[in-house]
Design a protein around this motif. Structure first.
Motif, mmCIF file in Angstrom:
data_model
loop_
_atom_site.group_PDB
_atom_site.id
_atom_site.type_symbol
_atom_site.label_atom_id
_atom_site.label_comp_id
_atom_site.label_asym_id
_atom_site.label_seq_id
_atom_site.Cartn_x
_atom_site.Cartn_y
_atom_site.Cartn_z
ATOM 1 N N VAL A 1 23.141 -2.674 -55.470
ATOM 2 C CA VAL A 1 22.287 -3.443 -54.573
ATOM 3 C C VAL A 1 22.797 -3.230 -53.151
ATOM 4 O O VAL A 1 23.962 -3.506 -52.852
ATOM 5 C CB VAL A 1 22.282 -4.945 -54.899
ATOM 6 C CG1 VAL A 1 21.329 -5.690 -53.943
ATOM 7 C CG2 VAL A 1 21.875 -5.187 -56.347
ATOM 8 N N ASN A 2 21.925 -2.710 -52.296
ATOM 9 C CA ASN A 2 22.256 -2.501 -50.893
ATOM 10 C C ASN A 2 21.701 -3.656 -50.069
ATOM 11 O O ASN A 2 20.549 -4.053 -50.264
ATOM 12 C CB ASN A 2 21.653 -1.185 -50.393
ATOM 13 C CG ASN A 2 22.211 0.016 -51.131
ATOM 14 O OD1 ASN A 2 23.390 0.062 -51.448
ATOM 15 N ND2 ASN A 2 21.360 0.986 -51.427
ATOM 16 N N VAL A 3 22.508 -4.174 -49.166
ATOM 17 C CA VAL A 3 22.037 -5.255 -48.295
ATOM 18 C C VAL A 3 21.507 -4.628 -47.016
ATOM 19 O O VAL A 3 22.263 -4.145 -46.176
ATOM 20 C CB VAL A 3 23.145 -6.271 -48.010
ATOM 21 C CG1 VAL A 3 22.621 -7.364 -47.071
ATOM 22 C CG2 VAL A 3 23.642 -6.888 -49.312
ATOM 23 N N SER A 4 20.188 -4.623 -46.896
ATOM 24 C CA SER A 4 19.518 -4.041 -45.749
ATOM 25 C C SER A 4 19.053 -5.163 -44.822
ATOM 26 O O SER A 4 19.786 -6.131 -44.594
ATOM 27 C CB SER A 4 18.348 -3.168 -46.213
ATOM 28 O OG SER A 4 17.725 -2.521 -45.132
ATOM 29 N N SER A 5 17.842 -5.079 -44.305
ATOM 30 C CA SER A 5 17.341 -6.070 -43.349
ATOM 31 C C SER A 5 15.851 -5.846 -43.136
ATOM 32 O O SER A 5 15.348 -4.724 -43.318
ATOM 33 C CB SER A 5 18.075 -5.935 -42.017
ATOM 34 O OG SER A 5 17.429 -6.656 -40.985
ATOM 35 N N ILE A 6 15.148 -6.882 -42.718
ATOM 36 C CA ILE A 6 13.752 -6.686 -42.328
ATOM 37 C C ILE A 6 13.668 -5.834 -41.068
ATOM 38 O O ILE A 6 12.591 -5.336 -40.727
ATOM 39 C CB ILE A 6 13.008 -8.021 -42.118
ATOM 40 C CG1 ILE A 6 13.657 -8.851 -41.004
ATOM 41 C CG2 ILE A 6 12.898 -8.787 -43.421
ATOM 42 C CD1 ILE A 6 12.832 -10.043 -40.571
ATOM 43 N N ALA A 7 14.794 -5.632 -40.402
ATOM 44 C CA ALA A 7 14.818 -4.748 -39.234
ATOM 45 C C ALA A 7 14.355 -3.348 -39.598
ATOM 46 O O ALA A 7 13.883 -2.593 -38.739
ATOM 47 C CB ALA A 7 16.227 -4.691 -38.632
#
Length: 254
Positions: free
Chosen positions: A137-143
């Motif tokens: 699981v990679n923690v990305s962003s709505i960015a």
């Protein structure tokens, strides 16, 4: 969602989403490897996990250093004997813009930790995850789906777009081995991220961001951890290559 006998690596585990995620996995029975550069903060998180009757592996490492990052998976497998889940949470925001002349310097720093390290750890972890039919699981962003309101946000936004694309590409490549890869894409979170990255007065910034969110408030780190836990669990066994948004309706207001 029991994770008894499962082994989980959490990067950026000394605060915020990483600390909350490590604690949640430990509550669900997992053996956890905590990775971050700050030994003092890691020890504080480890103490909370020990109170649950689990003994985490503490790995103080500057992941921007390729050599130090390169030992994370091997240390974990040597200690616990296997690997079931990799949580790529470590990330930074360094501001820079084209017209200010510092975009490239900021880009290099951000891409190294937010993307290159993820690729490195994924590559090292993949053979072990294939053995356990584990997942990432990679923690990305709505960015990743937006253009920055401020020009200085360019490096961070680009890095998260790249991370989402890597998530999909790696999910496709690793599917044949039974390994799933997904990302969690939070909106602004009420935690230490703003302060840790010296982005300004966190109380002021988070208050302004909460006004933009459709629900009128920001998520807590623990809520992001809940989504991460779901994606890593057997309940999500048919989910791969997906990006799960948890943003309090931030995107709804553009």
């Amino acid at each position: 969602m029991s994770f008894n006998s499962k082994v989980v690596i959490v990067t950026g585990a000394s605060s915020g989403i990483g600390a909350a995620t490590a604690l949640l996995f430990a509550k669900e029975g997992a053996d956890v490897a905590l990775v971050a550069p700050n030994s003092t903060k890691l020890a504080a998180v480890a103490k909370q996990i020990e109170a649950l009757g689990k003994t985490p592996l503490i790995i103080p490492a500057d992941l921007a250093n390729e050599t130090e990052a390169g030992t994370v998976v091997s240390q974990t497998v040597n200690h616990f004997g296997k690997l079931d889940v990799l949580i790529n949470n470590a990330g930074i925001e360094v501001q820079g813009s084209i017209l200010n002349g510092n975009a490239l310097e900021a880009y290099d720093k951000v891409m190294k930790l937010n993307v290159r390290v993820v690729i490195q750890l994924t590559t090292l972890a993949a053979p072990f995850l294939a053995k356990t039919k584990g997942n990432i699981v990679n923690v990305s962003s709505i960015a990743s789906t937006l253009t920055s309101k401020y020009p200085t946000g360019l490096p961070y936004y680009v890095s998260k777009a790249a991370l989402d694309y890597f998530t999909r590409c790696s999910a496709l490549e690793l599917a044949s081995t039974g390994v799933r890869v997904n990302s969690v894409n939070p909106g602004p979170v009420d935690n230490e991220f703003v302060a840790n990255n010296k982005l300004g007065d966190a109380s002021v910034i988070n208050k302004e961001r909460a006004k933009i969110a459709a629900l009128g408030f920001l998520a807590k780190s623990e809520e992001i951890a809940d989504v991460i836990l779901f994606l890593a669990s057997e309940k999500a066994r048919s989910v791969t290559g997906s990006s799960y948004v948890i943003d309090n309706g931030f995107l709804l207001k553009g």
